[in-house]
Design a protein around this motif. Structure first.
Motif, PDB file in Angstrom:
ATOM      1  N   SER A 146      46.679 -47.412  55.762  1.00  0.00           N
ATOM      2  CA  SER A 146      46.933 -48.267  54.594  1.00  0.00           C
ATOM      3  C   SER A 146      47.881 -47.596  53.603  1.00  0.00           C
ATOM      4  N   PHE A 147      47.804 -46.266  53.503  1.00  0.00           N
ATOM      5  CA  PHE A 147      48.731 -45.532  52.643  1.00  0.00           C
ATOM      6  C   PHE A 147      50.160 -45.704  53.168  1.00  0.00           C
ATOM      7  N   TRP A 148      50.343 -45.505  54.485  1.00  0.00           N
ATOM      8  CA  TRP A 148      51.683 -45.650  55.066  1.00  0.00           C
ATOM      9  C   TRP A 148      52.195 -47.079  54.893  1.00  0.00           C
ATOM     10  N   GLU A 149      51.320 -48.055  55.117  1.00  0.00           N
ATOM     11  CA  GLU A 149      51.723 -49.457  54.943  1.00  0.00           C
ATOM     12  C   GLU A 149      52.130 -49.732  53.510  1.00  0.00           C
ATOM     13  N   SER A 150      51.445 -49.113  52.560  1.00  0.00           N
ATOM     14  CA  SER A 150      51.805 -49.318  51.154  1.00  0.00           C
ATOM     15  C   SER A 150      53.190 -48.745  50.841  1.00  0.00           C
ATOM     16  N   ILE A 151      53.578 -47.696  51.562  1.00  0.00           N
ATOM     17  CA  ILE A 151      54.944 -47.172  51.405  1.00  0.00           C
ATOM     18  C   ILE A 151      55.938 -48.205  51.912  1.00  0.00           C
ATOM     19  N   GLU A 152      55.686 -48.738  53.105  1.00  0.00           N
ATOM     20  CA  GLU A 152      56.617 -49.697  53.698  1.00  0.00           C
ATOM     21  C   GLU A 152      56.668 -51.028  52.951  1.00  0.00           C
ATOM     22  N   LEU A 153      55.612 -51.345  52.236  1.00  0.00           N
ATOM     23  CA  LEU A 153      55.580 -52.589  51.462  1.00  0.00           C
ATOM     24  C   LEU A 153      55.977 -52.368  50.003  1.00  0.00           C
ATOM     25  N   ALA A 154      56.165 -51.117  49.627  1.00  0.00           N
ATOM     26  CA  ALA A 154      56.478 -50.754  48.232  1.00  0.00           C
ATOM     27  C   ALA A 154      55.427 -51.335  47.295  1.00  0.00           C
ATOM     28  N   SER A 155      54.175 -51.315  47.746  1.00  0.00           N
ATOM     29  CA  SER A 155      53.107 -51.931  46.970  1.00  0.00           C
ATOM     30  C   SER A 155      52.389 -50.958  46.050  1.00  0.00           C
ATOM     31  N   ARG A 156      52.826 -49.731  46.005  1.00  0.00           N
ATOM     32  CA  ARG A 156      52.245 -48.750  45.085  1.00  0.00           C
ATOM     33  C   ARG A 156      53.372 -48.036  44.360  1.00  0.00           C
ATOM     34  N   LYS A 198      69.859 -44.496  42.362  1.00  0.00           N
ATOM     35  CA  LYS A 198      70.540 -44.906  43.591  1.00  0.00           C
ATOM     36  C   LYS A 198      69.644 -45.779  44.460  1.00  0.00           C
ATOM     37  N   TYR A 199      68.342 -45.459  44.501  1.00  0.00           N
ATOM     38  CA  TYR A 199      67.404 -46.203  45.342  1.00  0.00           C
ATOM     39  C   TYR A 199      66.245 -46.745  44.510  1.00  0.00           C
ATOM     40  N   THR A 200      65.895 -47.999  44.730  1.00  0.00           N
ATOM     41  CA  THR A 200      64.645 -48.527  44.193  1.00  0.00           C
ATOM     42  C   THR A 200      63.568 -48.290  45.231  1.00  0.00           C
ATOM     43  N   ARG A 201      62.323 -48.461  44.844  1.00  0.00           N
ATOM     44  CA  ARG A 201      61.247 -48.266  45.819  1.00  0.00           C
ATOM     45  C   ARG A 201      61.333 -49.288  46.937  1.00  0.00           C
ATOM     46  N   PHE A 202      61.859 -50.466  46.644  1.00  0.00           N
ATOM     47  CA  PHE A 202      62.002 -51.498  47.667  1.00  0.00           C
ATOM     48  C   PHE A 202      63.069 -51.120  48.696  1.00  0.00           C
ATOM     49  N   GLU A 203      64.150 -50.536  48.225  1.00  0.00           N
ATOM     50  CA  GLU A 203      65.189 -50.068  49.153  1.00  0.00           C
ATOM     51  C   GLU A 203      64.652 -48.943  50.035  1.00  0.00           C
ATOM     52  N   LEU A 204      63.926 -48.020  49.433  1.00  0.00           N
ATOM     53  CA  LEU A 204      63.353 -46.922  50.216  1.00  0.00           C
ATOM     54  C   LEU A 204      62.334 -47.444  51.222  1.00  0.00           C
ATOM     55  N   ALA A 205      61.514 -48.392  50.811  1.00  0.00           N
ATOM     56  CA  ALA A 205      60.522 -48.979  51.722  1.00  0.00           C
ATOM     57  C   ALA A 205      61.210 -49.612  52.926  1.00  0.00           C
ATOM     58  N   LYS A 206      62.299 -50.312  52.677  1.00  0.00           N
ATOM     59  CA  LYS A 206      63.040 -50.950  53.778  1.00  0.00           C
ATOM     60  C   LYS A 206      63.653 -49.907  54.706  1.00  0.00           C
ATOM     61  N   LEU A 207      64.202 -48.852  54.134  1.00  0.00           N
ATOM     62  CA  LEU A 207      64.774 -47.781  54.957  1.00  0.00           C
ATOM     63  C   LEU A 207      63.704 -47.149  55.851  1.00  0.00           C
ATOM     64  N   VAL A 208      62.516 -46.930  55.297  1.00  0.00           N
ATOM     65  CA  VAL A 208      61.415 -46.337  56.062  1.00  0.00           C
ATOM     66  C   VAL A 208      60.988 -47.283  57.182  1.00  0.00           C
ATOM     67  N   ARG A 209      60.772 -48.533  56.832  1.00  0.00           N
ATOM     68  CA  ARG A 209      60.349 -49.533  57.814  1.00  0.00           C
ATOM     69  C   ARG A 209      61.375 -49.681  58.934  1.00  0.00           C
ATOM     70  N   ASP A 210      62.645 -49.764  58.553  1.00  0.00           N
ATOM     71  CA  ASP A 210      63.715 -49.920  59.548  1.00  0.00           C
ATOM     72  C   ASP A 210      63.789 -48.712  60.477  1.00  0.00           C
ATOM     73  N   LYS A 211      63.667 -47.512  59.918  1.00  0.00           N
ATOM     74  CA  LYS A 211      63.744 -46.312  60.761  1.00  0.00           C
ATOM     75  C   LYS A 211      62.539 -46.222  61.688  1.00  0.00           C
TER      76      LYS A 211
END
Length: 128
Positions: A50-60, A17-30
């Motif tokens: 940097s860990f939190w930023e990597s979640i929002e960027l879906a870089s890991r 249902k969700y890709t990591r990019f979709e989840l990253a966007k949901l986190v960033r938007d919220k």
């Protein structure tokens, strides 16, 4: 077909249902909607900025720890985060009623398998 698809997605009409990019966007938007900083959320979840930023960027690659943090922050259950969407292929019309229908059906099935492979690779972070 990949081993992952063979084990977890035998139905070519279902995908995550969700890709990591979709989840990253949901986190960033919220986070932005709530007016919170990366620092505040990193502190709240006991991770580095940097860990939190990597979640929002879906870089890991999203692992169980990240899914737990995302689920808690977005107030989405683990089951929902890992749920699948299933396409209703009964709505597909091939526009013919001949022996070509079987070939078209096989082509649609193959296209779904390829699409699922792309989605899964994004989800688990595999890149060529």
């Amino acid at each position: 077909m990949s081993t992952f698809l063979d084990v977890h997605y035998r139905n070519p009409n279902e995908r995550p249902k969700y890709t990591r990019f979709e989840l990253a966007k949901l986190v960033r938007d919220k986070r932005n909607e709530l007016g919170l900083s990366v620092v505040q959320l990193a502190d709240k979840y006991s991770v580095t900025e940097s860990f939190w930023e990597s979640i929002e960027l879906a870089s890991r690659v999203f692992n169980p720890k990240i899914y737990k943090i995302i689920g808690d922050f977005l107030e989405i259950s683990k089951e929902e985060l890992l749920s699948k969407e299933i396409d209703d292929v009964s709505l597909i019309s091939y526009r013919t009623n001949t022996e070509e229908d079987e070939k078209i059906g096989e082509a649609v099935k193959l296209a779904n398998i390829i699409f699922n492979e792309i989605v899964i690779q994004e989800k688990i972070g595999i890149q060529d």
